[in-house]
Enzyme design. Structure first.
Site, mmCIF file in Angstrom:
data_model
loop_
_atom_site.group_PDB
_atom_site.id
_atom_site.type_symbol
_atom_site.label_atom_id
_atom_site.label_comp_id
_atom_site.label_asym_id
_atom_site.label_seq_id
_atom_site.Cartn_x
_atom_site.Cartn_y
_atom_site.Cartn_z
ATOM 1 N N GLU A 8 5.903 -14.008 -9.057
ATOM 2 C CA GLU A 8 5.011 -14.660 -8.104
ATOM 3 C C GLU A 8 4.250 -15.829 -8.735
ATOM 4 O O GLU A 8 3.296 -16.330 -8.134
ATOM 5 C CB GLU A 8 3.992 -13.650 -7.560
ATOM 6 C CG GLU A 8 4.585 -12.456 -6.867
ATOM 7 C CD GLU A 8 4.887 -12.726 -5.405
ATOM 8 O OE1 GLU A 8 4.736 -13.889 -4.986
ATOM 9 O OE2 GLU A 8 5.286 -11.781 -4.707
ATOM 10 N N HIS B 232 -3.498 -9.424 -6.707
ATOM 11 C CA HIS B 232 -2.749 -8.815 -5.599
ATOM 12 C C HIS B 232 -2.525 -7.339 -5.891
ATOM 13 O O HIS B 232 -2.120 -6.963 -6.994
ATOM 14 C CB HIS B 232 -1.402 -9.524 -5.411
ATOM 15 C CG HIS B 232 -0.468 -8.764 -4.513
ATOM 16 N ND1 HIS B 232 -0.833 -8.360 -3.252
ATOM 17 C CD2 HIS B 232 0.791 -8.299 -4.703
ATOM 18 C CE1 HIS B 232 0.169 -7.689 -2.703
ATOM 19 N NE2 HIS B 232 1.164 -7.640 -3.570
ATOM 20 N N HIS C 284 -2.099 -3.105 -3.671
ATOM 21 C CA HIS C 284 -1.693 -2.389 -2.457
ATOM 22 C C HIS C 284 -2.702 -1.298 -2.085
ATOM 23 O O HIS C 284 -2.452 -0.107 -2.327
ATOM 24 C CB HIS C 284 -0.318 -1.733 -2.672
ATOM 25 C CG HIS C 284 0.803 -2.694 -2.879
ATOM 26 N ND1 HIS C 284 2.055 -2.301 -3.311
ATOM 27 C CD2 HIS C 284 0.877 -4.033 -2.701
ATOM 28 C CE1 HIS C 284 2.851 -3.358 -3.396
ATOM 29 N NE2 HIS C 284 2.156 -4.421 -3.037
ATOM 30 N N HIS D 179 1.721 -4.986 3.960
ATOM 31 C CA HIS D 179 2.117 -5.181 2.568
ATOM 32 C C HIS D 179 0.958 -4.891 1.605
ATOM 33 O O HIS D 179 1.054 -3.943 0.831
ATOM 34 C CB HIS D 179 2.629 -6.621 2.375
ATOM 35 C CG HIS D 179 2.996 -6.942 0.966
ATOM 36 N ND1 HIS D 179 3.734 -8.032 0.612
ATOM 37 C CD2 HIS D 179 2.703 -6.320 -0.207
ATOM 38 C CE1 HIS D 179 3.903 -8.061 -0.710
ATOM 39 N NE2 HIS D 179 3.270 -7.032 -1.217
HETATM 40 ZN ZN ZN Z 1 2.854 -6.487 -3.226
#
Ligand code: ZN
Length: 270
Positions: free
Chosen positions: A119, A142, A144, A215
């Protein structure tokens, strides 16, 4: 020849390791899920002669303005839970080359076949957006968070307006800590340019937390702890919402007037 990092960069690495543990303990970092970048340009002083000893690895599509910027980033396939004890295997420090066609990786990455997060181009887009807007935030994280993701699957809480109202109505601190609410990005393919571009638009609307539908979450902060805290506060509100729903009832929630009052009393200064 190894490069010695400054005390301030080691402090950044310690904080990232600490947050990696929190993400794992929270259950928000299964396997190698999530990724992180920190703009550490202000903490890096490496001479061009030294930098040249680290070969340029190509990266496509960077604007010239990235040249010379330095970042601490997680590696592809590395686990948040491993960072604290294996930082030089899970993280790397890189500097974008003078022609912005690649980067020199000059610290960390001590793992067979190590590559920065896949990413990376997305992180660089977001980092650039923060820098251009003069934001103090240096960290893009980032992860979850379970309950927040769950709310994006329910029609009554999916979408920016509905999600923020549900969260703010659960506990006053949700409005105090994230006064502009969570930015909403409709489902886009993981690692796609579309996802990155929509996220940049949300950051430009001054959101510090951005929900990726079905996501996960992306948050920005002056440091990794701050980015984590924002997600944690909003995920707490999501837990409360779901706890209430589990009783079979709809939560009463704070009223819109009460939320507005909190908003006026604790209006953001920036
Ligand atoms: Zn992810």
């Amino acid at each position: 020849m190894p490069i010695t990092l400054s005390k301030s960069v080691h402090q950044v690495i310690r904080e990232v390791g600490e947050v990696g543990q929190y993400l794992w303990q929270k259950g928000w970092a299964e396997k190698n899920a999530g990724n992180l970048s920190v703009d550490i340009t202000d903490h890096i002083a490496i001479t061009p002669a030294k930098l040249k000893k680290f070969p340029v690895k190509p990266i496509a599509g960077l604007l010239p303005e990235f040249a010379g910027r330095s970042y601490l980033v997680t590696g592809t396939g590395t686990r948040y839970r491993d960072i604290q004890n294996h930082s030089s295997e899970c993280l790397c420090v890189l500097q974008i080359s003078g022609d912005a066609k690649g980067f020199h990786l000059f610290w960390g990455g001590k793992r067979e076949g190590f590559k920065p997060t896949s990413e990376l181009p997305s992180h660089l887009l977001m980092q650039n957006s923060l820098r251009k807007s003069g934001a103090k935030e240096k960290v893009v994280l980032h992860t979850h968070p379970n309950e927040l993701i769950a709310l994006t699957h329910l029609s009554e809480t999916a979408g920016e307006e509905k999600l923020n109202y549900a969260l703010w109505s659960m506990i006053p601190e949700a409005k105090i800590y994230v006064p502009r609410g969570i930015g909403w990005v409709p489902y886009r393919l993981t690692a796609s340019q579309e996802l990155a571009k929509e996220t940049v638009k949300a950051l430009e609307r001054k959101h510090k937390v951005v929900m990726w539908e079905k996501h996960g979450v992306l948050a920005v902060g002056k440091d990794a702890i701050e980015a984590f805290d924002l997600i944690d506060a909003m995920n707490k509100a999501a837990i409360l919402y779901l706890l209430c729903k589990q009783t079979g009832q709809t939560p009463q929630g704070l009223s819109r007037e009460q939320i507005d009052e909190i908003g006026r009393m604790f209006a953001p200064k920036d």
